[in-house]
Design a protein around this motif. Sequence first.
Motif, mmCIF file in Angstrom:
data_model
loop_
_atom_site.group_PDB
_atom_site.id
_atom_site.type_symbol
_atom_site.label_atom_id
_atom_site.label_comp_id
_atom_site.label_asym_id
_atom_site.label_seq_id
_atom_site.Cartn_x
_atom_site.Cartn_y
_atom_site.Cartn_z
ATOM 1 N N UNK A 96 -7.821 -1.435 -7.170
ATOM 2 C CA UNK A 96 -6.384 -1.468 -6.898
ATOM 3 C C UNK A 96 -6.087 -2.753 -6.143
ATOM 4 N N UNK A 97 -4.842 -3.214 -6.273
ATOM 5 C CA UNK A 97 -4.397 -4.389 -5.536
ATOM 6 C C UNK A 97 -3.144 -4.020 -4.757
ATOM 7 N N UNK A 98 -3.227 -4.151 -3.445
ATOM 8 C CA UNK A 98 -2.080 -3.902 -2.578
ATOM 9 C C UNK A 98 -1.392 -5.218 -2.243
ATOM 10 N N UNK A 99 -0.082 -5.155 -2.076
ATOM 11 C CA UNK A 99 0.690 -6.330 -1.680
ATOM 12 C C UNK A 99 1.553 -5.997 -0.484
ATOM 13 N N UNK A 100 1.854 -7.012 0.305
ATOM 14 C CA UNK A 100 2.726 -6.846 1.465
ATOM 15 C C UNK A 100 3.620 -8.071 1.538
ATOM 16 N N UNK A 101 4.918 -7.848 1.549
ATOM 17 C CA UNK A 101 5.844 -8.970 1.688
ATOM 18 C C UNK A 101 6.381 -8.986 3.108
ATOM 19 N N UNK A 102 6.518 -10.189 3.651
ATOM 20 C CA UNK A 102 6.986 -10.345 5.022
ATOM 21 C C UNK A 102 8.305 -11.108 5.021
ATOM 22 N N UNK A 103 9.215 -10.676 5.880
ATOM 23 C CA UNK A 103 10.506 -11.353 5.965
ATOM 24 C C UNK A 103 10.462 -12.532 6.930
ATOM 25 N N UNK A 120 -6.084 -11.837 0.885
ATOM 26 C CA UNK A 120 -5.593 -13.183 0.598
ATOM 27 C C UNK A 120 -4.122 -13.268 0.969
ATOM 28 N N UNK A 121 -3.645 -14.516 1.074
ATOM 29 C CA UNK A 121 -2.245 -14.722 1.420
ATOM 30 C C UNK A 121 -1.671 -15.824 0.566
ATOM 31 N N UNK A 122 -0.475 -15.587 0.056
ATOM 32 C CA UNK A 122 0.252 -16.584 -0.712
ATOM 33 C C UNK A 122 1.304 -17.165 0.224
ATOM 34 N N UNK A 123 1.067 -18.400 0.696
ATOM 35 C CA UNK A 123 1.978 -19.012 1.668
ATOM 36 C C UNK A 123 3.367 -19.225 1.077
ATOM 37 N N UNK A 131 -2.101 -9.908 0.222
ATOM 38 C CA UNK A 131 -2.667 -9.038 -0.800
ATOM 39 C C UNK A 131 -4.016 -8.494 -0.339
ATOM 40 N N UNK A 132 -4.371 -7.343 -0.869
ATOM 41 C CA UNK A 132 -5.687 -6.765 -0.630
ATOM 42 C C UNK A 132 -6.221 -6.297 -1.977
ATOM 43 N N UNK A 133 -7.217 -7.004 -2.463
ATOM 44 C CA UNK A 133 -7.876 -6.632 -3.709
ATOM 45 C C UNK A 133 -9.005 -5.673 -3.354
ATOM 46 N N UNK A 134 -8.961 -4.461 -3.926
ATOM 47 C CA UNK A 134 -9.946 -3.440 -3.592
ATOM 48 C C UNK A 134 -10.739 -3.091 -4.847
ATOM 49 N N UNK A 135 -12.019 -3.326 -4.807
ATOM 50 C CA UNK A 135 -12.904 -3.055 -5.940
ATOM 51 C C UNK A 135 -13.937 -2.006 -5.571
ATOM 52 N N UNK A 136 -14.534 -1.407 -6.601
ATOM 53 C CA UNK A 136 -15.558 -0.388 -6.392
ATOM 54 C C UNK A 136 -15.095 0.646 -5.370
ATOM 55 N N UNK A 137 -13.914 1.171 -5.586
ATOM 56 C CA UNK A 137 -13.333 2.111 -4.631
ATOM 57 C C UNK A 137 -14.129 3.404 -4.580
#
Length: 123
Positions: A18-25, A69-72, A78-84
């Motif tokens: 799964x890949x989680x994302x977080x947006x910041x204001x 990881x972070x997209x400036x 983001x949080x890439x989660x493998x082999x959960x």
Amino acid sequence: QVQLVESGGGSVQAGGSLRLSCSSSEDSYRMYAWFRQAPGKKREGVAGISTSSGATFYGTSVKGRFTISRDKAQNTLALEMNNLKPEDTAMYYCAAARLWVGGSFRERDYNAWGQGTQVTVSS
């Protein structure tokens, strides 16, 4: 008011990803992290990143399986989660800190929190 909004949670079978994302204001934070909390357990740090150097740090239970990881440009995390694994089942929270505190997972070092996104891993 600063807003952190998580997305990407869901249900997956063990071994999946799964890949989680977080947006910041706000783009002035020095450190971001993902925490998680399973029912009946304390909240624990999962992964963190420095916004200036890009240095990352991980909790021992996820090292080698999760990648932060972070997209400036987009100001997203983001949080890439493998082999959960089933034990990864928890509510996952994005958190932001105004100071770089050298890889800290102490909750008091973080100034803003998202509402969380649920991750459920079935066996």
